[in-house]
Design a protein around this motif. Sequence first.
Motif, PDB file in Angstrom:
ATOM      1  N   THR A   1      32.960  74.032  38.856  1.00 51.20           N
ATOM      2  CA  THR A   1      32.446  74.165  37.359  1.00 51.20           C
ATOM      3  C   THR A   1      30.983  74.339  37.043  1.00 51.20           C
ATOM      4  O   THR A   1      30.425  74.720  36.343  1.00 51.20           O
ATOM      5  N   GLY A   2      30.202  73.638  38.185  1.00 51.60           N
ATOM      6  CA  GLY A   2      28.678  73.601  38.221  1.00 51.60           C
ATOM      7  C   GLY A   2      28.287  72.463  37.337  1.00 51.60           C
ATOM      8  O   GLY A   2      26.955  72.396  36.940  1.00 51.60           O
ATOM      9  N   THR A   3      29.053  71.662  36.634  1.00 50.38           N
ATOM     10  CA  THR A   3      28.639  70.425  35.905  1.00 50.38           C
ATOM     11  C   THR A   3      28.931  69.103  36.351  1.00 50.38           C
ATOM     12  O   THR A   3      28.724  68.166  35.748  1.00 50.38           O
ATOM     13  N   ASP A   4      29.832  69.107  37.547  1.00 47.91           N
ATOM     14  CA  ASP A   4      30.176  67.851  38.077  1.00 47.91           C
ATOM     15  C   ASP A   4      29.247  67.230  39.058  1.00 47.91           C
ATOM     16  O   ASP A   4      29.010  67.739  40.073  1.00 47.91           O
ATOM     17  N   PRO A   5      28.442  66.220  38.620  1.00 52.51           N
ATOM     18  CA  PRO A   5      27.491  65.569  39.475  1.00 52.51           C
ATOM     19  C   PRO A   5      28.022  65.323  40.933  1.00 52.51           C
ATOM     20  O   PRO A   5      27.162  65.414  41.875  1.00 52.51           O
ATOM     21  N   VAL A   6      28.996  64.968  41.133  1.00 56.48           N
ATOM     22  CA  VAL A   6      29.677  64.319  42.423  1.00 56.48           C
ATOM     23  C   VAL A   6      29.766  65.542  43.201  1.00 56.48           C
ATOM     24  O   VAL A   6      29.360  65.669  44.349  1.00 56.48           O
ATOM     25  N   VAL A   7      30.554  66.494  42.522  1.00 58.84           N
ATOM     26  CA  VAL A   7      30.627  67.653  43.499  1.00 58.84           C
ATOM     27  C   VAL A   7      29.121  68.316  43.856  1.00 58.84           C
ATOM     28  O   VAL A   7      29.105  68.737  45.077  1.00 58.84           O
ATOM     29  N   LEU A   8      28.426  68.348  43.030  1.00 59.22           N
ATOM     30  CA  LEU A   8      27.016  68.810  43.198  1.00 59.22           C
ATOM     31  C   LEU A   8      26.232  67.943  44.168  1.00 59.22           C
ATOM     32  O   LEU A   8      25.786  68.539  45.402  1.00 59.22           O
ATOM     33  N   PHE A   9      26.486  66.526  44.400  1.00 54.84           N
ATOM     34  CA  PHE A   9      25.971  65.683  45.122  1.00 54.84           C
ATOM     35  C   PHE A   9      26.434  66.069  46.456  1.00 54.84           C
ATOM     36  O   PHE A   9      25.512  66.101  47.637  1.00 54.84           O
ATOM     37  N   ARG A  10      27.811  66.363  46.502  1.00 52.70           N
ATOM     38  CA  ARG A  10      28.471  66.648  47.947  1.00 52.70           C
ATOM     39  C   ARG A  10      28.017  67.886  48.524  1.00 52.70           C
ATOM     40  O   ARG A  10      27.518  68.095  49.568  1.00 52.70           O
ATOM     41  N   VAL A  11      27.844  68.859  47.518  1.00 49.85           N
ATOM     42  CA  VAL A  11      27.259  70.404  48.040  1.00 49.85           C
ATOM     43  C   VAL A  11      25.850  70.187  48.671  1.00 49.85           C
ATOM     44  O   VAL A  11      25.695  70.684  49.803  1.00 49.85           O
ATOM     45  N   ALA A  12      25.129  69.196  47.963  1.00 47.30           N
ATOM     46  CA  ALA A  12      23.807  69.124  48.525  1.00 47.30           C
ATOM     47  C   ALA A  12      23.617  68.533  49.976  1.00 47.30           C
ATOM     48  O   ALA A  12      22.904  68.832  50.757  1.00 47.30           O
ATOM     49  N   GLY A  13      24.616  67.546  50.149  1.00 47.06           N
ATOM     50  CA  GLY A  13      24.565  67.012  51.530  1.00 47.06           C
ATOM     51  C   GLY A  13      25.005  67.957  52.492  1.00 47.06           C
ATOM     52  O   GLY A  13      24.520  67.953  53.649  1.00 47.06           O
ATOM     53  N   ALA A  14      26.003  68.590  51.934  1.00 48.68           N
ATOM     54  CA  ALA A  14      26.497  69.671  53.168  1.00 48.68           C
ATOM     55  C   ALA A  14      25.416  70.780  53.391  1.00 48.68           C
ATOM     56  O   ALA A  14      25.256  71.001  54.520  1.00 48.68           O
ATOM     57  N   LEU A  15      24.759  71.070  52.323  1.00 48.85           N
ATOM     58  CA  LEU A  15      23.686  72.086  52.472  1.00 48.85           C
ATOM     59  C   LEU A  15      22.431  71.455  53.474  1.00 48.85           C
ATOM     60  O   LEU A  15      21.825  72.053  54.135  1.00 48.85           O
ATOM     61  N   ARG A  16      22.208  70.257  53.345  1.00 53.84           N
ATOM     62  CA  ARG A  16      21.317  69.472  54.187  1.00 53.84           C
ATOM     63  C   ARG A  16      21.681  69.489  55.335  1.00 53.84           C
ATOM     64  O   ARG A  16      20.885  69.735  56.496  1.00 53.84           O
ATOM     65  N   ARG A  17      23.238  68.922  55.927  1.00 56.19           N
ATOM     66  CA  ARG A  17      23.469  69.385  57.078  1.00 56.19           C
ATOM     67  C   ARG A  17      23.317  70.674  57.686  1.00 56.19           C
ATOM     68  O   ARG A  17      23.486  70.773  59.106  1.00 56.19           O
TER      69      ARG A  17
END
Length: 175
Positions: A102-118
Amino acid sequence: MAHLYLSALRFDFRCPTLQRLVEHLAETARQPLDCYIRALYAFALLGQSRPEGLTVMDEVLAKAEEHAKPLHVLLHGLWLGQDLDQGAERLLALCSRPVLATGTDPVVLFRVAGALRRLGRYDEGLGAIDRAIGCLPPGDTSVHADSVRERSLLCAARDLHQHRSTTRTSSRVPS
């Protein structure tokens, strides 16, 4: 009651205990375990970076369809399992499912950020974590603190990567 207790173990990151309890439930239950408990079992395995967790995850995904709660449990396990083969890529693929994308779920976006960092995609990760912070309601300090910590990790990883790239370039002697 099982959902509540096992979920508490999940948020305490007690993966081995959670694994043992679900395995015991599976042995003693008179009926198959429901999708949410199976997702918690996958979380326990994924959180320990155990590859069989990916198999259990795939089984859950086949049954979970677009139910957000089991999908969030799986995301959490992929996020925690730092040493899983293709874990970051699998996390991003899971986040692209319609119920999570949805682009509006802060937890999903948080998880995406961690994956992108990895994956070394630091600027994309910073964009995702900044969107996550922007989606948080005022006063949600625990999630905010986790998001700020992820932002710090992204910045540190990016800066280290840039420093190593600069050091390699400047240490080369022209012939």
